[in-house]
Design a protein around this motif. Structure first.
Motif, PDB file in Angstrom:
ATOM      1  N   PRO A  23     -31.037 -12.735   9.629  1.00  0.00           N
ATOM      2  CA  PRO A  23     -30.918 -13.003  11.069  1.00  0.00           C
ATOM      3  C   PRO A  23     -29.489 -12.758  11.531  1.00  0.00           C
ATOM      4  O   PRO A  23     -28.535 -13.067  10.815  1.00  0.00           O
ATOM      5  CB  PRO A  23     -31.283 -14.487  11.172  1.00  0.00           C
ATOM      6  CG  PRO A  23     -32.177 -14.741  10.015  1.00  0.00           C
ATOM      7  CD  PRO A  23     -31.691 -13.826   8.922  1.00  0.00           C
ATOM      8  N   VAL A  24     -29.343 -12.200  12.713  1.00  0.00           N
ATOM      9  CA  VAL A  24     -28.034 -11.760  13.183  1.00  0.00           C
ATOM     10  C   VAL A  24     -27.458 -12.778  14.170  1.00  0.00           C
ATOM     11  O   VAL A  24     -28.116 -13.139  15.150  1.00  0.00           O
ATOM     12  CB  VAL A  24     -28.159 -10.397  13.903  1.00  0.00           C
ATOM     13  CG1 VAL A  24     -26.774  -9.837  14.166  1.00  0.00           C
ATOM     14  CG2 VAL A  24     -28.981  -9.442  13.070  1.00  0.00           C
ATOM     15  N   GLY A  25     -26.235 -13.214  13.910  1.00  0.00           N
ATOM     16  CA  GLY A  25     -25.602 -14.195  14.786  1.00  0.00           C
ATOM     17  C   GLY A  25     -24.654 -13.553  15.782  1.00  0.00           C
ATOM     18  O   GLY A  25     -24.280 -12.385  15.639  1.00  0.00           O
ATOM     19  N   SER A  26     -24.265 -14.310  16.765  1.00  0.00           N
ATOM     20  CA  SER A  26     -23.419 -13.761  17.827  1.00  0.00           C
ATOM     21  C   SER A  26     -22.057 -13.313  17.280  1.00  0.00           C
ATOM     22  O   SER A  26     -21.517 -12.300  17.706  1.00  0.00           O
ATOM     23  CB  SER A  26     -23.210 -14.804  18.924  1.00  0.00           C
ATOM     24  OG  SER A  26     -22.745 -16.018  18.362  1.00  0.00           O
ATOM     25  N   PRO A  58     -35.739 -17.682  14.008  1.00  0.00           N
ATOM     26  CA  PRO A  58     -36.560 -18.291  12.949  1.00  0.00           C
ATOM     27  C   PRO A  58     -36.465 -19.816  13.004  1.00  0.00           C
ATOM     28  O   PRO A  58     -37.453 -20.502  12.812  1.00  0.00           O
ATOM     29  CB  PRO A  58     -35.941 -17.757  11.669  1.00  0.00           C
ATOM     30  CG  PRO A  58     -35.165 -16.554  12.057  1.00  0.00           C
ATOM     31  CD  PRO A  58     -34.745 -16.743  13.482  1.00  0.00           C
ATOM     32  N   HIS A  59     -35.292 -20.358  13.265  1.00  0.00           N
ATOM     33  CA  HIS A  59     -35.123 -21.800  13.474  1.00  0.00           C
ATOM     34  C   HIS A  59     -33.812 -22.005  14.222  1.00  0.00           C
ATOM     35  O   HIS A  59     -32.982 -21.096  14.321  1.00  0.00           O
ATOM     36  CB  HIS A  59     -35.128 -22.559  12.146  1.00  0.00           C
ATOM     37  CG  HIS A  59     -34.103 -22.066  11.194  1.00  0.00           C
ATOM     38  ND1 HIS A  59     -32.812 -22.492  11.209  1.00  0.00           N
ATOM     39  CD2 HIS A  59     -34.171 -21.122  10.220  1.00  0.00           C
ATOM     40  CE1 HIS A  59     -32.130 -21.871  10.261  1.00  0.00           C
ATOM     41  NE2 HIS A  59     -32.931 -21.021   9.649  1.00  0.00           N
ATOM     42  N   THR A  60     -33.637 -23.223  14.733  1.00  0.00           N
ATOM     43  CA  THR A  60     -32.540 -23.491  15.677  1.00  0.00           C
ATOM     44  C   THR A  60     -31.182 -22.987  15.230  1.00  0.00           C
ATOM     45  O   THR A  60     -30.397 -22.521  16.050  1.00  0.00           O
ATOM     46  CB  THR A  60     -32.392 -25.001  15.928  1.00  0.00           C
ATOM     47  OG1 THR A  60     -33.537 -25.658  15.425  1.00  0.00           O
ATOM     48  CG2 THR A  60     -32.213 -25.274  17.394  1.00  0.00           C
ATOM     49  N   SER A  61     -30.897 -23.145  13.969  1.00  0.00           N
ATOM     50  CA  SER A  61     -29.528 -22.830  13.570  1.00  0.00           C
ATOM     51  C   SER A  61     -29.434 -21.511  12.821  1.00  0.00           C
ATOM     52  O   SER A  61     -28.602 -21.339  11.945  1.00  0.00           O
ATOM     53  CB  SER A  61     -28.972 -23.955  12.705  1.00  0.00           C
ATOM     54  OG  SER A  61     -29.522 -23.871  11.419  1.00  0.00           O
TER      55      SER A  61
END
Lengths: 347, 347
Positions: A23-26, A58-61
């Motif tokens: 998952p790719v974060g900001s 996928p989930h909050t964090s």
DNA sequence: GTTAGCACTCAATATAATAGAGTGCTAACA
DNA sequence: TGTTAGCACTCTATTATATTGAGTGCTAAC
């Protein structure tokens, strides 16, 4: 619909996720893709994109992951079209050069090529036999009481079958029957052979009574060819290299699908009428067991008429740009090979 | 070599482990298999069996698991031979009745049958093409400049191939060539066709010069058939149901082996000369990537001469008794089907 | 030779603690 | 109004720690 910055963010997410499977974060986007804005801004954009359904969490964090819709937008509007490297093109051409003996061999080879170049699972389909048109039949005498029927369709499919014949029938009789059948069947649709021809054959052969029965039997049974399509798979186990298939349950549902040739051919036949390469993403495939997969497909054929199709099956996270390029390149070459194979070099 | 009680203990361990896939403890044996002695006694026997190499312990506080050697002893001395149920026999016979058109179809069907009945992965092999003997050749004129060569071997394999021919050659010329070749090649080993016949053909056709070159080309190129065996697989994904393959890494090594047809055929060819069913257990297969697997194999053929082989691949923990019965039953039926297919009903 | 009893081992499971990645929101800033 | 820094919050993944339980090997008694 999407402003330029949103497009860039979406593109970054898709590309990064395709490359890393994480998952790719900001922050990652800000660092790697230099959009000139801070992570916080990107977070705002991401919130918007999520609301519009292009990405999900996928989930909050966790970071964001493209949704089916996101991939669709990428494929339709953002993807840069690639080309194969020289080496890869050479590999394809060489393989085809050395395998132009037999349609089945060419298709098997195509499956292997596709999977070898892309590391995805390849599916190669020949068209429904009954859809072809009659090209040639020959009944070969092989010994007392035994003969072989060879039936060729214009799509290149060859069927052969050993049959019993009355001892009284000799090679010449078989030739006669072959000749009559060839004459009568020229260009007819194979599916309809039985329906249309019984009467005509009857008239033609009425004088040679001892041959007639045999010919009738042949039409009734011998030409009752299997009408199923044929499916060639390549690199089945490539799919196991994708991290999304590290869980055996998923592998199982996928592999059991691959054994059901019927399902596969339905999917690929759906794109026979489309021009060029078609991409089906996730739920677009309308099949529960591969809802996490995508397929990049195209049909190949002769004179613009499709006689079969090929597809690359991978996770929805697959490298669409590359798959697209490979499928495109290979279908056009495959069409050429098939034409050459069925018509002879000269034409 | 082993006294009766040790045999019983070993048998119990093997049977229980095959059924449950869990290491077997002394208490389980005492409870389930009523040998009339206490767990402590069984523990003593087990310690002996372990020292002799028939069983092993995954770790100190686990039960025992048969070693390759233990399975070998079981297969050779302890296993009770089973038979198929009526339903299963019927299933086999019906499948064969409806599929007797074409050798390839029969073999594919055999693969599916095997895997369907046993839930193991099935491997079906046809013999090396070059080993067969020539049965019949026919060159069929299909249009100007184009012809098809059909070559049949006595093992039932049929090869067809489209070739280019000079426009000057008509159907009658092809018949002539076919006739000469058939006459000269009768019964010859296919592998040696090219070596032995060039001279003879030359003499025979010298008078018809325009046909001669074509025939020569044909011998040089057209008969240069692919000599590889063909491998049909069935139920590849069945292996995933075995708990030993819940780990994706193992699945990967196994599947990559299944894609290397060469390896598979080497293994199966090794039992062509054996009578009846052969079992290869774990390391006996002499292949690192399937050292945790076993194969139950047999050859099928005509007139006692093998033309191919079938095998069931499972974990070393596989149900040998059942696999043995299935392989045995299916090879004998398959041999019958092949004979019928290649000789016609009457003979 | 067989068996009950018991201390010991070790994987598997459950429980708790910690770290870390990433977000959403707020408030300040240009 | 759009952008950004800051920070509390969430949730997974990882690590550390107990606990459980199956099964053994050994000893001593039968």
């Amino acid at each position: 619909m999407l402003d330029a910055r949103k497009k860039n963010v979406l593109l970054a997410i898709v590309q990064d996720y395709i490359a890393t499977a994480e998952p790719v974060g900001s922050r990652t986007i800000a660092r790697k893709y230099k959009l000139g804005v801070s992570p916080a801004t990107i977070r705002n954009e991401m919130a918007d994109l999520e609301e519009m359904g292009f990405i999900e969490q996928p989930h909050t964090s966790a970071g964001r992951v493209p949704s089916d819709r996101g991939y669709r937008y990428y494929v339709d509007h953002l993807m840069k079209h690639e080309e194969l490297t020289m080496d890869e093109e050479k590999l394809v051409l060489n393989s085809y050069l050395s395998k132009v003996q037999d349609v089945g061999e060419v298709l098997r080879c195509t499956g292997n090529l596709l999977s070898q170049i892309t590391n995805y699972t390849a599916v190669v389909l020949t068209t429904h036999y009954g859809k072809g048109r009659f090209k040639h039949i020959q009944i070969i005498h092989m010994g007392p009481g035994q003969a072989m029927v060879v039936l060729v369709s214009d799509s290149g499919a060859v069927q052969h079958r050993i049959i019993d014949v009355p001892d009284s029938i000799g090679p010449e009789d078989l030739d006669t029957i072959s000749r009559v059948l060839n004459h009568k069947l020229q260009g007819k649709s194979i599916k309809n052979i039985r329906l249309t021809l019984i009467k005509e054959i009857y008239l033609e052969l009425a004088r040679q009574k001892h041959v007639l029965n045999m010919a009738m039997d042949l039409i009734r049974d011998g030409l009752d060819v299997k009408t199923g399509e044929k499916v060639y798979l390549g690199g089945i186990f490539n799919i196991l290299n994708q991290p999304e298939f590290h869980n055996v349950e998923k592998v199982k549902t996928l592999l059991s699908l691959l054994e059901q040739e019927k399902e596969l051919s339905n999917i690929i036949e759906g794109v026979f009428d489309a021009r060029g390469v078609t991409v089906r993403i996730g739920e677009e495939l309308e099949n529960e067991s591969i809802k996490d997969c995508s397929m990049v497909m195209a049909s190949y054929g002769m004179d613009g008429k499709p006689v079969g199709g090929i597809g690359l099956l991978g996770p929805t996270r697959m490298d669409y740009a590359r798959a697209y390029a490979v499928v495109d390149y290979i279908t056009s070459n495959l069409s050429l090979v098939m034409e050459r194979l069925l018509r002879g070099r000269g034409k």
